[in-house]
Design a protein around this motif. Structure first.
Motif, PDB file in Angstrom:
ATOM      1  N   LEU A   1      17.054 -47.355  33.489  1.00  0.00           N
ATOM      2  CA  LEU A   1      15.739 -47.075  32.910  1.00  0.00           C
ATOM      3  C   LEU A   1      14.636 -47.962  33.474  1.00  0.00           C
ATOM      4  O   LEU A   1      13.451 -47.692  33.243  1.00  0.00           O
ATOM      5  N   ASP A   2      14.990 -49.025  34.198  1.00  0.00           N
ATOM      6  CA  ASP A   2      13.967 -49.858  34.837  1.00  0.00           C
ATOM      7  C   ASP A   2      13.361 -49.183  36.069  1.00  0.00           C
ATOM      8  O   ASP A   2      12.353 -49.656  36.588  1.00  0.00           O
ATOM      9  N   SER A   3      13.964 -48.115  36.536  1.00  0.00           N
ATOM     10  CA  SER A   3      13.479 -47.448  37.738  1.00  0.00           C
ATOM     11  C   SER A   3      12.211 -46.658  37.440  1.00  0.00           C
ATOM     12  O   SER A   3      12.209 -45.763  36.585  1.00  0.00           O
ATOM     13  N   PRO A   4      11.112 -46.937  38.147  1.00  0.00           N
ATOM     14  CA  PRO A   4       9.908 -46.121  37.972  1.00  0.00           C
ATOM     15  C   PRO A   4      10.139 -44.650  38.308  1.00  0.00           C
ATOM     16  O   PRO A   4       9.528 -43.768  37.701  1.00  0.00           O
ATOM     17  N   VAL A   5      11.042 -44.384  39.268  1.00  0.00           N
ATOM     18  CA  VAL A   5      11.344 -42.998  39.628  1.00  0.00           C
ATOM     19  C   VAL A   5      12.023 -42.287  38.460  1.00  0.00           C
ATOM     20  O   VAL A   5      11.673 -41.156  38.107  1.00  0.00           O
ATOM     21  N   VAL A   6      13.000 -42.959  37.845  1.00  0.00           N
ATOM     22  CA  VAL A   6      13.682 -42.368  36.693  1.00  0.00           C
ATOM     23  C   VAL A   6      12.685 -42.124  35.557  1.00  0.00           C
ATOM     24  O   VAL A   6      12.713 -41.077  34.902  1.00  0.00           O
ATOM     25  N   GLN A   7      11.790 -43.075  35.345  1.00  0.00           N
ATOM     26  CA  GLN A   7      10.786 -42.906  34.284  1.00  0.00           C
ATOM     27  C   GLN A   7       9.845 -41.738  34.573  1.00  0.00           C
ATOM     28  O   GLN A   7       9.526 -40.960  33.674  1.00  0.00           O
ATOM     29  N   ARG A   8       9.422 -41.586  35.838  1.00  0.00           N
ATOM     30  CA  ARG A   8       8.502 -40.500  36.191  1.00  0.00           C
ATOM     31  C   ARG A   8       9.168 -39.131  36.148  1.00  0.00           C
ATOM     32  O   ARG A   8       8.561 -38.140  35.728  1.00  0.00           O
ATOM     33  N   GLU A   9      10.405 -39.087  36.600  1.00  0.00           N
ATOM     34  CA  GLU A   9      11.087 -37.801  36.733  1.00  0.00           C
ATOM     35  C   GLU A   9      11.725 -37.337  35.425  1.00  0.00           C
ATOM     36  O   GLU A   9      12.189 -36.208  35.335  1.00  0.00           O
ATOM     37  N   GLY A  10      11.745 -38.216  34.421  1.00  0.00           N
ATOM     38  CA  GLY A  10      12.415 -37.858  33.174  1.00  0.00           C
ATOM     39  C   GLY A  10      13.883 -38.239  33.238  1.00  0.00           C
ATOM     40  O   GLY A  10      14.480 -38.305  34.311  1.00  0.00           O
TER      41      GLY A  10
ATOM     42  N   GLY B   1      19.570 -40.786  36.219  1.00  0.00           N
ATOM     43  CA  GLY B   1      18.978 -39.873  35.249  1.00  0.00           C
ATOM     44  C   GLY B   1      18.835 -38.457  35.770  1.00  0.00           C
ATOM     45  O   GLY B   1      18.009 -37.687  35.291  1.00  0.00           O
ATOM     46  N   GLY B   2      19.650 -38.114  36.782  1.00  0.00           N
ATOM     47  CA  GLY B   2      19.611 -36.779  37.352  1.00  0.00           C
ATOM     48  C   GLY B   2      18.752 -36.658  38.597  1.00  0.00           C
ATOM     49  O   GLY B   2      18.709 -35.587  39.206  1.00  0.00           O
ATOM     50  N   TYR B   3      18.078 -37.736  38.997  1.00  0.00           N
ATOM     51  CA  TYR B   3      17.226 -37.660  40.191  1.00  0.00           C
ATOM     52  C   TYR B   3      18.080 -37.483  41.449  1.00  0.00           C
ATOM     53  O   TYR B   3      17.778 -36.646  42.303  1.00  0.00           O
ATOM     54  N   TYR B   4      19.137 -38.297  41.578  1.00  0.00           N
ATOM     55  CA  TYR B   4      20.085 -38.091  42.661  1.00  0.00           C
ATOM     56  C   TYR B   4      21.110 -37.060  42.195  1.00  0.00           C
ATOM     57  O   TYR B   4      21.620 -37.139  41.080  1.00  0.00           O
ATOM     58  N   LYS B   5      21.417 -36.087  43.057  1.00  0.00           N
ATOM     59  CA  LYS B   5      22.227 -34.947  42.666  1.00  0.00           C
ATOM     60  C   LYS B   5      23.682 -35.132  43.085  1.00  0.00           C
ATOM     61  O   LYS B   5      23.984 -35.404  44.253  1.00  0.00           O
ATOM     62  N   SER B   6      24.572 -34.953  42.125  1.00  0.00           N
ATOM     63  CA  SER B   6      26.003 -34.943  42.419  1.00  0.00           C
ATOM     64  C   SER B   6      26.325 -33.699  43.239  1.00  0.00           C
ATOM     65  O   SER B   6      25.956 -32.584  42.866  1.00  0.00           O
ATOM     66  N   ALA B   7      26.992 -33.863  44.366  1.00  0.00           N
ATOM     67  CA  ALA B   7      27.184 -32.784  45.334  1.00  0.00           C
ATOM     68  C   ALA B   7      28.397 -31.932  44.976  1.00  0.00           C
ATOM     69  O   ALA B   7      29.523 -32.433  44.917  1.00  0.00           O
TER      70      ALA B   7
END
Length: 364
Positions: A306-315, A265-271
């Protein structure tokens, strides 16, 4: 993998370039240590390091992976054969039908991609499927296919799947979440590459501002690059500046690709990265490297986890307009269009194209 290379078919040694002694603006990249990840305390530390590096830069080194340097050096020797010991006629016979099939398998010959001002690339590569037996290969490479297959599997399972476990935990998901999407089986079309950058004329350097490959993000989940000494790879760093990637003996440089950015969801950045002319003390050297391009299974849709709490928190940034494509559609469309389509120019000076509903940016 075995570490004894004395009982293997002989191969001519490739003489690498000397490491540059010039004053270089190096990128400050994180080291992910797979040996330390084997203890609970060390694993927690490596999860944090891998997560933060992929979130901030999308680039990091992998060290202590377990593969002896002699095997990597020998694979470079084998790679040189693909370019120096295969005739032009045989290269044409094994030419990849990139635009027709959306796959790089075989040779990509020079003068295929447009760089700038009418100048095309001077890059050659030979690409193997994940299962090297899926196709025929040039005669000179055939004695070495078992070795190629072993390093392919090691890079896939022993390096990238292990890194993906750390990054799955970084998303607060079960550690096998990302590895399970990237199986080492017939559903997966990851591929291995020998790549050679040939020096160019001064006229071509002037026309392209010394850029050998435009700034771009890989369309894969990850790319693993075995570090080599010619200083030419740059990343677009977290602050927008281009910085060089330093050579680290027997390390891998791993970069996050678009697919992982979309999954997170954009949390990890494509380099975003590019290749430019090396410094003056490496001028004239050819740049030979080993690469592995890592895909998910072909039938997996490229949609946020979408099951990732990080993805949910970060949008969640879904990136893709409409129904997300499956991996097979995405990889074939991206491969077939890269570097050969008419690009649009954005207001910030970058160029772009739209593939599967995604705006793909090229940095010149």
């Amino acid at each position: 993998m075995p570490t004894n290379v004395s009982n293997l078919p002989p191969v001519r040694r490739w003489v690498p370039a000397p490491v540059t002694k010039e004053d270089i603006d190096w990128a400050d990249l994180t080291f992910v240590d797979l040996a330390k990840a084997k203890t609970p305390e060390g694993r927690a530390e490596q999860v944090r390091l891998a997560r933060d590096a992929t979130h901030r830069q999308g680039f990091f080194y992998v060290i202590n992976h377990g593969l002896d340097k002699a095997i990597v050096d020998r694979m470079i020797d084998i790679a040189a054969l693909a370019f120096d010991d295969v005739s032009e006629e045989e290269k044409i016979r094994y030419r990849a039908r990139i635009k027709e099939t959306g796959e790089y398998l075989g040779y990509k010959l020079p003068q295929y991609w447009h760089i700038a001002n009418g100048v095309k690339d001077r890059i050659e590569h030979y690409n193997f499927p994940r299962d090297v037996s899926r196709r025929e290969h040039p005669n000179v490479l055939r004695p070495f296919l078992p070795e190629v297959q072993r390093i392919v599997e090691f890079t896939h399972r022993g390096v990238l799947n292990e890194v993906q476990k750390l990054l799955s935990l970084g998303l607060e998901l079960p550690e096998n979440t990302l590895p399970d999407l990237h199986p080492f089986d017939e559903t997966n079309h990851s591929f291995w590459r020998f790549m050679l950058y040939n020096p160019r004329s001064q006229e071509e350097e002037d026309k392209t501002d010394n850029v050998w490959m435009k700034g771009h993000a890989d369309h894969t989940s990850f790319t693993a690059i075995w570090s080599q000494p010619v200083t030419a790879l740059q990343i677009k760093d977290w602050d927008g500046q281009w910085r060089y990637v330093r050579h680290v003996e027997n390390a891998l440089v791993v970069n996050c690709g678009d697919t992982t950015e979309y999954l997170s969801g954009g949390y990890y950045k494509s380099a975003v990265h590019r290749v430019i002319k090396p410094p003056s003390d490496q001028d004239g050297y050819r740049r030979l490297g080993l690469y592995y391009f890592h895909y998910m299974a072909d039938d997996v849709r490229i949609a946020p986890l979408l099951d990732s709490p990080v993805v949910q928190r970060e949008g969640v940034n879904k990136f893709i307009v409409g129904v997300p494509p499956v991996q097979e559609t995405w990889r074939k469309n991206r491969a077939s269009t890269y570097g050969v389509t008419q690009l649009e120019r954005a207001e910030d000076g970058t160029e772009y194209e739209v593939v599967n509903g995604v705006r793909v940016t090229h940095y010149n």
